[in-house]
Write a protein that holds these residues in place. Structure first.
Motif, PDB file in Angstrom:
ATOM      1  N   LYS A 256      21.596  -6.624  -4.174  1.00 46.88           N
ATOM      2  CA  LYS A 256      23.010  -7.005  -3.776  1.00 46.88           C
ATOM      3  C   LYS A 256      23.490  -8.233  -4.293  1.00 46.88           C
ATOM      4  O   LYS A 256      24.658  -8.272  -4.629  1.00 46.88           O
ATOM      5  N   VAL A 257      22.467  -9.192  -4.741  1.00 48.08           N
ATOM      6  CA  VAL A 257      22.743 -10.327  -5.149  1.00 48.08           C
ATOM      7  C   VAL A 257      23.433  -9.989  -6.763  1.00 48.08           C
ATOM      8  O   VAL A 257      24.377 -10.499  -7.040  1.00 48.08           O
ATOM      9  N   ILE A 258      22.587  -9.202  -7.515  1.00 45.51           N
ATOM     10  CA  ILE A 258      23.093  -9.110  -8.905  1.00 45.51           C
ATOM     11  C   ILE A 258      24.359  -7.992  -8.661  1.00 45.51           C
ATOM     12  O   ILE A 258      25.610  -8.396  -9.505  1.00 45.51           O
ATOM     13  N   GLY A 259      24.568  -7.246  -7.726  1.00 47.24           N
ATOM     14  CA  GLY A 259      25.494  -6.467  -7.635  1.00 47.24           C
ATOM     15  C   GLY A 259      26.763  -7.374  -7.345  1.00 47.24           C
ATOM     16  O   GLY A 259      27.963  -7.283  -7.848  1.00 47.24           O
ATOM     17  N   GLU A 260      26.785  -8.298  -6.327  1.00 52.44           N
ATOM     18  CA  GLU A 260      28.067  -9.040  -5.853  1.00 52.44           C
ATOM     19  C   GLU A 260      28.357  -9.939  -7.216  1.00 52.44           C
ATOM     20  O   GLU A 260      29.436 -10.284  -7.543  1.00 52.44           O
ATOM     21  N   LEU A 261      27.576 -10.548  -7.923  1.00 55.43           N
ATOM     22  CA  LEU A 261      27.654 -11.521  -8.862  1.00 55.43           C
ATOM     23  C   LEU A 261      28.279 -10.703 -10.329  1.00 55.43           C
ATOM     24  O   LEU A 261      29.231 -11.099 -10.751  1.00 55.43           O
TER      25      LEU A 261
END
Length: 359
Positions: A256-261
């Protein structure tokens, strides 16, 4: 350098330390803070694969030989950037000072870049020290800890404070372009609210010629960070703790974090940092090169990571920020010089085109 499946990755560890948390360095009467701080770091250490775990006593202070082996001989790193963290309120000689890091730079000038620090609560003396450090160590960046305790009783400050601006102006004057700020994970006994990132928005707007590398990308408040960073083209996400703390222990949250960034900030503004010696870089580099976004409906609207994306994140983006020469075999083909769109601009363009078609 790391090589996998015929691809060569130039690795810049843009966030690492060479700390001294040994008992001899604890300030008398404040030992509980010195121990509590390194205990919190040691807790983060447990989020790595069990085969990489160390004993607590070793964790307090690694040797120079340990560092060179872990980072360069085994960890694939080509260039490492020291981030200074003082914490002299409970560590006599500081936790990780410019001088400690500078000694390693002098011993291995081809391996390291040393970043300085500033604290606006130090006033004129702090400005003079920043000038001296910049002259001695050829500073290209600084690390700020906005939650650090101060002898005057203060337990935090903001980049947007009136007192902070003379330091940012001094950085500009000295050619220090990269401002690394710890924002996100709380480390006991520092206050969580003092690590919030609201001050970055204003400072980044007022100093568009400086780069604000937000270490740890504000996690776990990733949405707040992503929505702020997409508006500020000079804000970068430092992935220290994001990779080391989440990739193994919290794989779904990591996705999720990598995807949002990637969706909001983009692959050109993400930088790798191992956060050594919270963790070693070897398993992080290997794991990230192998990692793919989960093939799951919940992650379907996130960008996919290409080999080029991973090369940028693991080294090429930081190399550009710091003017590091990258070997030809590790570079990417030159991209066309296309003017960068402002956030939402592509939506207006698409809407106008659709309207013209209907007419």
């Amino acid at each position: 350098m790391y090589e996998k499946d015929g691809e060569k990755y130039f690795i810049v560890d843009s966030h690492m330390h060479f700390w001294d948390a040994s008992r001899d360095n604890w300030v008398e009467g404040r030992e509980q803070y010195a121990k509590g701080w390194i205990d919190c770091f040691f807790g983060y250490h447990q989020l790595a694969p069990p085969t990489t775990h160390w004993e607590w006593d070793k964790y307090l202070k690694v040797s120079a030989d340990d560092l060179m082996r872990d980072v360069f001989e085994e960890g694939y790193v080509d260039k490492a950037i020291f981030q200074s963290t003082y914490l002299k309120y409970w560590y006599k000689n500081g936790f990780n000072t410019v001088e400690q890091n500078g000694a390693m730079l002098e011993a291995h000038p081809d391996k390291f870049i040393v970043n300085g620090r500033f604290d606006p609560r130090d006033g004129e003396a702090g400005l003079r020290q920043l000038e001296e450090d910049a002259s001695r160590w050829n500073l290209k960046g600084v690390k700020v800890y906005t939650a650090e305790w101060h002898e005057n009783g203060s337990r935090g400050w903001k980049l947007s404070d009136e007192e902070s601006y003379p330091f940012l102006e001094k950085c500009r004057e000295l050619g220090i372009r990269n401002i690394h700020a710890h924002k996100g994970p709380t480390i006991w006994p520092l206050n969580k609210d003092a690590f919030s990132m609201e001050d970055v928005d204003q400072a980044a707007t007022d100093f568009p010629d400086l780069n604000f590398v937000i270490e740890h990308a504000g996690i776990p408040r990733i949405d707040d960070f992503a929505y702020m960073a997409v508006q500020e083209p000079n804000v970068y996400a430092g992935l220290s703790v994001v990779i080391g703390g989440l990739m193994h222990a919290r794989p779904k949250f990591f996705a999720k974090v990598i995807g949002e960034l990637l969706f909001w900030v983009g692959e050109d503004r993400l930088t790798f940092g191992s956060d050594y010696n919270i963790w070693t870089p070897k398993w992080q580099v290997e794991g990230f090169v192998d990692w793919q976004m989960p093939d799951d409906e919940a992650f379907a609207d996130y960008p996919r990571l290409t080999t080029a994306t991973k090369k940028k994140i693991l080294g090429l983006n930081a190399a550009k920020l710091y003017g590091i020469d990258v070997p030809a075999e590790c570079r990417l083909p030159e991209e066309p010089n296309i003017p960068q769109q402002q956030p939402g601009e592509q939506l207006l363009t698409e809407s106008a085109a659709a309207g013209a078609g209907q007419a």
